[in-house]
Write a protein that holds these residues in place. Sequence first.
Motif, PDB file in Angstrom:
ATOM      1  N   ALA A   7       3.171   3.096   2.732  1.00  0.00           N
ATOM      2  CA  ALA A   7       2.262   3.306   3.850  1.00  0.00           C
ATOM      3  C   ALA A   7       3.084   2.534   4.931  1.00  0.00           C
TER       4      ALA A   7
ATOM      5  N   ARG B 167      -9.556   2.660   1.219  1.00  0.00           N
ATOM      6  CA  ARG B 167      -9.263   3.929   1.691  1.00  0.00           C
ATOM      7  C   ARG B 167     -10.008   4.172   2.920  1.00  0.00           C
TER       8      ARG B 167
ATOM      9  N   SER C  40      -4.347   9.958  -6.469  1.00  0.00           N
ATOM     10  CA  SER C  40      -4.870  10.168  -5.042  1.00  0.00           C
ATOM     11  C   SER C  40      -5.430  11.727  -5.022  1.00  0.00           C
TER      12      SER C  40
ATOM     13  N   HIS D  43      -7.464   9.292   4.820  1.00  0.00           N
ATOM     14  CA  HIS D  43      -6.261   8.875   4.085  1.00  0.00           C
ATOM     15  C   HIS D  43      -6.543   8.570   2.854  1.00  0.00           C
TER      16      HIS D  43
ATOM     17  N   ALA E  61       0.254   5.565   0.558  1.00  0.00           N
ATOM     18  CA  ALA E  61      -0.751   6.487   1.334  1.00  0.00           C
ATOM     19  C   ALA E  61      -0.304   7.994   0.956  1.00  0.00           C
TER      20      ALA E  61
ATOM     21  N   THR F 223      -5.424   5.607   0.165  1.00  0.00           N
ATOM     22  CA  THR F 223      -4.560   4.639   0.387  1.00  0.00           C
ATOM     23  C   THR F 223      -4.734   3.784  -1.041  1.00  0.00           C
TER      24      THR F 223
ATOM     25  N   ASP G  37       0.766  -1.084   0.074  1.00  0.00           N
ATOM     26  CA  ASP G  37      -0.024   0.064   0.029  1.00  0.00           C
ATOM     27  C   ASP G  37       0.932   1.267  -0.011  1.00  0.00           C
TER      28      ASP G  37
END
Length: 499
Positions: A338, A499, A463, A490, A222, A492, A220
Amino acid sequence: MSTDVGLLRADAVIVGGGLAGLWAALHLPAEWEVIVVDKGRGPDHGSSPWAQGGMAVAAGPDDSPSLHAADTFRAGADTCHEDAVQALVDEAREALDELVLLGCAFDRADDGSFDLNREGGQSVARSVHAADATGREIMRVVVAEARKRAQRIVGSASRILLDDGRCAGVRVSTDHGEVDVLGRSTLLAVGGCGALYEQTTNPETATGDGIALAYDAGADVADCEFVQFHPTALGAGGTRRVLLTEALRGDGAIVVDASGKRFLLDVHPDGELAPRDVVARAIAEAGEAFLDARPIGAAQLRTRFPNVTKAAADAGFDLTASPVPIAPAAHYFLGGVATDIWGRTTIPGLFAAGECAATGVHGANRMAGNSLTEAVVFGRRAAMTMTDEAEPTGVPVVEDDSEPAVRAIGADDWAKVRHAMSSGAGLIRTKHSLEQALRALAGVSGSSSVKAAATAGALICRSALERIESRGVHFRSDHPDRQRGWDGRHVTLGEKENR
Ligand SMILES: Cc1cc2nc3c(=O)[nH]c(=O)nc-3n(C[C@H](O)[C@H](O)[C@H](O)COP(=O)(O)OP(=O)(O)OC[C@H]3O[C@@H](n4cnc5c(N)ncnc54)[C@H](O)[C@@H]3O)c2cc1C
């Protein structure tokens, strides 16, 4: 393993020889074999030696870890992870003491206390520094120590190797061919992504390889929409821009428009020391803006800011004599791979620390000085977990025809990537500009060997499209307000795209 690929084994593999990677190396067991892989050549690769204004530590008489935390939360715009911030402020002083013990010569006041710079987002002076070359002083000491502990390989990590779902090391492209560097635990510490933009304060190695490598392997990532633009880079030069440290403004330099009028106090009560995103947008909207450092005085400028004064002079500008042009430039990546507060990514055996990691410390905007602190605090934490959770590894199988995550990229392709990112995913974005950037990146990606840059850029654009609001460094002019529904949330992206 595919044919013609060399093999090296160590206890720990560290990808990236900046402050986070090398600090981690110094905190691994003394008997471990440690290999540091770094694609940089020459002395100045990575952002760490370039750091100017200082490292944030609550070291002044009017400061405390709780005030440091409060300022970090305020800058982070309701998006910081509380436990990560707590770890940062609680462990900052210990890290500073360790650096001093190793020999870092930070500037001192006459009474022997640390001389502190006050920078953006700090309610009191909090940046421990060595003139305006703090990173160089820290790395002078840390690199010397790390040389005693680790073997260095020059090469670019091109993919993460997995053995039954666990990270087993990395494949590295070197001048002598490809090598699989296997370890019982692996740390990504590859820095930021500023070099994906047309104007940046970052070195050319900052190409977002961390998120590209990790995402490609299934980890992941983020907060990738949060790219910080420094408001006061020199407004002249090519891709690489001279950074005029915030500490200049802390010492009295002011920002003026083309008519010589000071304007930042009209935008924010903290004026020149308002959060960086506020200052950067105001400067961009002014069209033309200048930094007037003359209030500091020529003698003081030469003593306290010798390197910045020289760098500006080398570019043809005299900070002591007249206002110099400024413009925002891509500076710091708040998002990344992440991790939890112990450096663990979502892939067992793979850790991340420093600028390439998303620990949640910075939230939507970074308080100045916190990234050097983050590199040491979380570099050490990652090393502790790597030690505890190391496992023997087999030899991973890589299909010969599978694409590496990172490949070399030609100058033309770089220009296309940088143009797409600057025009579509810069300081001010919209749904339309982000979608245009994504299309341009897909075109470049299909054409040749730009996989990592295109992957990293696309993760930032995707994102930024997801976050339909403006917050901290992420400003969407089609959604200019902060939305309460996004507080604490956040973006992700990863295997599960959750997310
Ligand atoms: C001009 C400037 C001034 C700054 N001033 C300050 C300041 O005053 N205070 C502060 O707190 N922060 C400051 N920062 C930010 C801070 O310097 C960085 O966030 C921090 O040093 C990052 O450390 P790092 O170890 O994570 O990454 P880096 O120091 O960037 O190291 C990453 C390393 O990874 C290597 N690498 C990258 N990709 C690969 C790959 N695929 N394979 C192998 N190796 C790879 C690179 O060559 C590099 O050596 C500044 C940054 C800049 C650019």
